[in-house]
Design a protein around this motif. Sequence first.
Motif, PDB file in Angstrom:
ATOM      1  N   GLY A  33      99.729 -14.057   8.102  1.00  0.00           N
ATOM      2  CA  GLY A  33      98.308 -14.393   8.276  1.00  0.00           C
ATOM      3  C   GLY A  33      97.687 -13.686   9.451  1.00  0.00           C
ATOM      4  N   ILE A  34      98.397 -13.651  10.589  1.00  0.00           N
ATOM      5  CA  ILE A  34      97.877 -12.963  11.775  1.00  0.00           C
ATOM      6  C   ILE A  34      97.775 -11.462  11.513  1.00  0.00           C
ATOM      7  CG2 ILE A  34      98.529 -12.238  14.120  1.00  0.00           C
ATOM      8  CD1 ILE A  34      99.354 -15.136  14.643  1.00  0.00           C
ATOM      9  N   ALA A  35      98.777 -10.903  10.836  1.00  0.00           N
ATOM     10  CA  ALA A  35      98.740  -9.475  10.511  1.00  0.00           C
ATOM     11  C   ALA A  35      97.546  -9.148   9.617  1.00  0.00           C
ATOM     12  CB  ALA A  35     100.039  -9.063   9.820  1.00  0.00           C
ATOM     13  N   LEU A  36      97.284 -10.016   8.645  1.00  0.00           N
ATOM     14  CA  LEU A  36      96.149  -9.798   7.745  1.00  0.00           C
ATOM     15  C   LEU A  36      94.826  -9.941   8.487  1.00  0.00           C
ATOM     16  CD1 LEU A  36      95.086  -9.295   4.906  1.00  0.00           C
ATOM     17  CD2 LEU A  36      95.281 -11.748   4.452  1.00  0.00           C
ATOM     18  N   ALA A  37      94.705 -10.999   9.299  1.00  0.00           N
ATOM     19  CA  ALA A  37      93.467 -11.229  10.041  1.00  0.00           C
ATOM     20  C   ALA A  37      93.183 -10.087  11.011  1.00  0.00           C
ATOM     21  CB  ALA A  37      93.544 -12.554  10.801  1.00  0.00           C
ATOM     22  N   ALA A  38      94.243  -9.564  11.645  1.00  0.00           N
ATOM     23  CA  ALA A  38      94.072  -8.482  12.622  1.00  0.00           C
ATOM     24  C   ALA A  38      93.633  -7.183  11.960  1.00  0.00           C
ATOM     25  CB  ALA A  38      95.375  -8.259  13.386  1.00  0.00           C
ATOM     26  N   ASN A  39      93.862  -7.073  10.648  1.00  0.00           N
ATOM     27  CA  ASN A  39      93.581  -5.808   9.960  1.00  0.00           C
ATOM     28  C   ASN A  39      92.432  -5.869   8.960  1.00  0.00           C
ATOM     29  OD1 ASN A  39      95.611  -3.813  10.939  1.00  0.00           O
ATOM     30  ND2 ASN A  39      97.037  -5.401  10.282  1.00  0.00           N
ATOM     31  N   LEU A  40      91.701  -6.972   8.921  1.00  0.00           N
ATOM     32  CA  LEU A  40      90.574  -7.038   7.989  1.00  0.00           C
ATOM     33  C   LEU A  40      89.482  -6.029   8.350  1.00  0.00           C
ATOM     34  CD1 LEU A  40      90.254 -10.847   7.202  1.00  0.00           C
ATOM     35  CD2 LEU A  40      90.900  -9.012   5.640  1.00  0.00           C
ATOM     36  N   ASP A  41      89.330  -5.749   9.661  1.00  0.00           N
ATOM     37  CA  ASP A  41      88.381  -4.700  10.059  1.00  0.00           C
ATOM     38  C   ASP A  41      88.820  -3.346   9.513  1.00  0.00           C
ATOM     39  OD1 ASP A  41      86.346  -6.042  11.334  1.00  0.00           O
ATOM     40  OD2 ASP A  41      87.244  -5.915  13.319  1.00  0.00           O
ATOM     41  N   ASN A  42      90.154  -3.117   9.476  1.00  0.00           N
ATOM     42  CA  ASN A  42      90.667  -1.866   8.914  1.00  0.00           C
ATOM     43  C   ASN A  42      90.251  -1.726   7.452  1.00  0.00           C
ATOM     44  OD1 ASN A  42      92.179  -2.531  11.274  1.00  0.00           O
ATOM     45  ND2 ASN A  42      93.794  -1.137  10.646  1.00  0.00           N
ATOM     46  N   LEU A  43      90.317  -2.844   6.725  1.00  0.00           N
ATOM     47  CA  LEU A  43      89.922  -2.825   5.319  1.00  0.00           C
ATOM     48  C   LEU A  43      88.440  -2.482   5.194  1.00  0.00           C
ATOM     49  CD1 LEU A  43      90.932  -3.341   2.428  1.00  0.00           C
ATOM     50  CD2 LEU A  43      90.295  -5.732   2.718  1.00  0.00           C
ATOM     51  N   GLY A  44      87.618  -3.112   6.031  1.00  0.00           N
ATOM     52  CA  GLY A  44      86.183  -2.840   6.016  1.00  0.00           C
ATOM     53  C   GLY A  44      85.866  -1.398   6.365  1.00  0.00           C
ATOM     54  N   ILE A  45      86.590  -0.853   7.349  1.00  0.00           N
ATOM     55  CA  ILE A  45      86.372   0.542   7.750  1.00  0.00           C
ATOM     56  C   ILE A  45      86.838   1.486   6.648  1.00  0.00           C
ATOM     57  CG2 ILE A  45      87.321   2.314   9.305  1.00  0.00           C
ATOM     58  CD1 ILE A  45      86.920   0.282  11.570  1.00  0.00           C
ATOM     59  N   GLY A  46      87.962   1.151   6.010  1.00  0.00           N
ATOM     60  CA  GLY A  46      88.421   1.958   4.885  1.00  0.00           C
ATOM     61  C   GLY A  46      87.398   1.994   3.766  1.00  0.00           C
ATOM     62  N   VAL A  47      86.807   0.832   3.488  1.00  0.00           N
ATOM     63  CA  VAL A  47      85.758   0.752   2.458  1.00  0.00           C
ATOM     64  C   VAL A  47      84.578   1.637   2.839  1.00  0.00           C
ATOM     65  CG1 VAL A  47      84.014  -0.775   1.452  1.00  0.00           C
ATOM     66  CG2 VAL A  47      86.381  -1.543   1.618  1.00  0.00           C
ATOM     67  N   SER A  48      84.199   1.586   4.110  1.00  0.00           N
ATOM     68  CA  SER A  48      83.075   2.387   4.589  1.00  0.00           C
ATOM     69  C   SER A  48      83.360   3.885   4.422  1.00  0.00           C
ATOM     70  CB  SER A  48      82.798   2.068   6.061  1.00  0.00           C
ATOM     71  OG  SER A  48      81.737   2.853   6.552  1.00  0.00           O
ATOM     72  N   PHE A  49      84.573   4.300   4.770  1.00  0.00           N
ATOM     73  CA  PHE A  49      84.952   5.708   4.593  1.00  0.00           C
ATOM     74  C   PHE A  49      84.980   6.078   3.112  1.00  0.00           C
ATOM     75  CE2 PHE A  49      87.387   5.671   8.836  1.00  0.00           C
ATOM     76  CZ  PHE A  49      86.314   6.244   9.496  1.00  0.00           C
ATOM     77  N   GLY A  50      85.560   5.197   2.292  1.00  0.00           N
ATOM     78  CA  GLY A  50      85.633   5.478   0.862  1.00  0.00           C
ATOM     79  C   GLY A  50      84.261   5.631   0.237  1.00  0.00           C
ATOM     80  N   ALA A  51      83.316   4.802   0.669  1.00  0.00           N
ATOM     81  CA  ALA A  51      81.956   4.859   0.139  1.00  0.00           C
ATOM     82  C   ALA A  51      81.266   6.166   0.524  1.00  0.00           C
ATOM     83  CB  ALA A  51      81.149   3.676   0.649  1.00  0.00           C
ATOM     84  N   ARG A  52      81.713   6.764   1.632  1.00  0.00           N
ATOM     85  CA  ARG A  52      81.130   8.042   2.079  1.00  0.00           C
ATOM     86  C   ARG A  52      81.982   9.241   1.671  1.00  0.00           C
ATOM     87  NH1 ARG A  52      80.076   4.307   6.108  1.00  0.00           N
ATOM     88  NH2 ARG A  52      77.925   4.251   6.850  1.00  0.00           N
TER      89      ARG A  52
END
Length: 198
Positions: free
Chosen positions: A8-27
Amino acid sequence: MHWISMIGIALAANLDNLGIGVSFGARSTRVPFISNLVIAILSMIAAYLSITLGMVISQYVPSNYANWGGGALIILIGIYAVISDYKSNSKIQNENGITSYIHSPNKADKDNNKVISWKESLTLGVALALNCVVGGFGAGVTGLSPIMTTLFIGLFSLLTVDIGVRAGQQIAKTLIGKWFNLLGGVLLICIGLYEMFV
């Protein structure tokens, strides 16, 4: 071992990574494996140091208070994340510091070539590593394994960036991408409660 808390902590710490990945993918911006690995390594270093510090401090705290204290700290971090998400959605933020890379990841691509080089990933990695520090400290106080928690954080970092980039175009068209910070905060609150009462 508290596998649920570590994951859970690993997932919570990396949710921003997921959001940033989405942002890069969209661009249509690529994040090569070596750049993704640099980000993961920086997160692991920050996590390990903060978890170890938390464990050292917990040695001076009675064991029956350690889980409560660590759990309460994780809950406070979660509440802060939820409040920060609300504030960031209610007004436009003008950030120029290291954390601005989290809210404006396109700034990392300094040469605008649609590829995040390993050098460009250093600054982004430091910004994302900051997400691991406070949560890692709370994990250390509650007695979670530094090595296993750190490995989970590194693995989830690699996965979330890669998955985010691959799914970027689809997710960016929905409201899901706007809820990552809020979800991370709620997840931390749940982990904190789990550590306190289970």
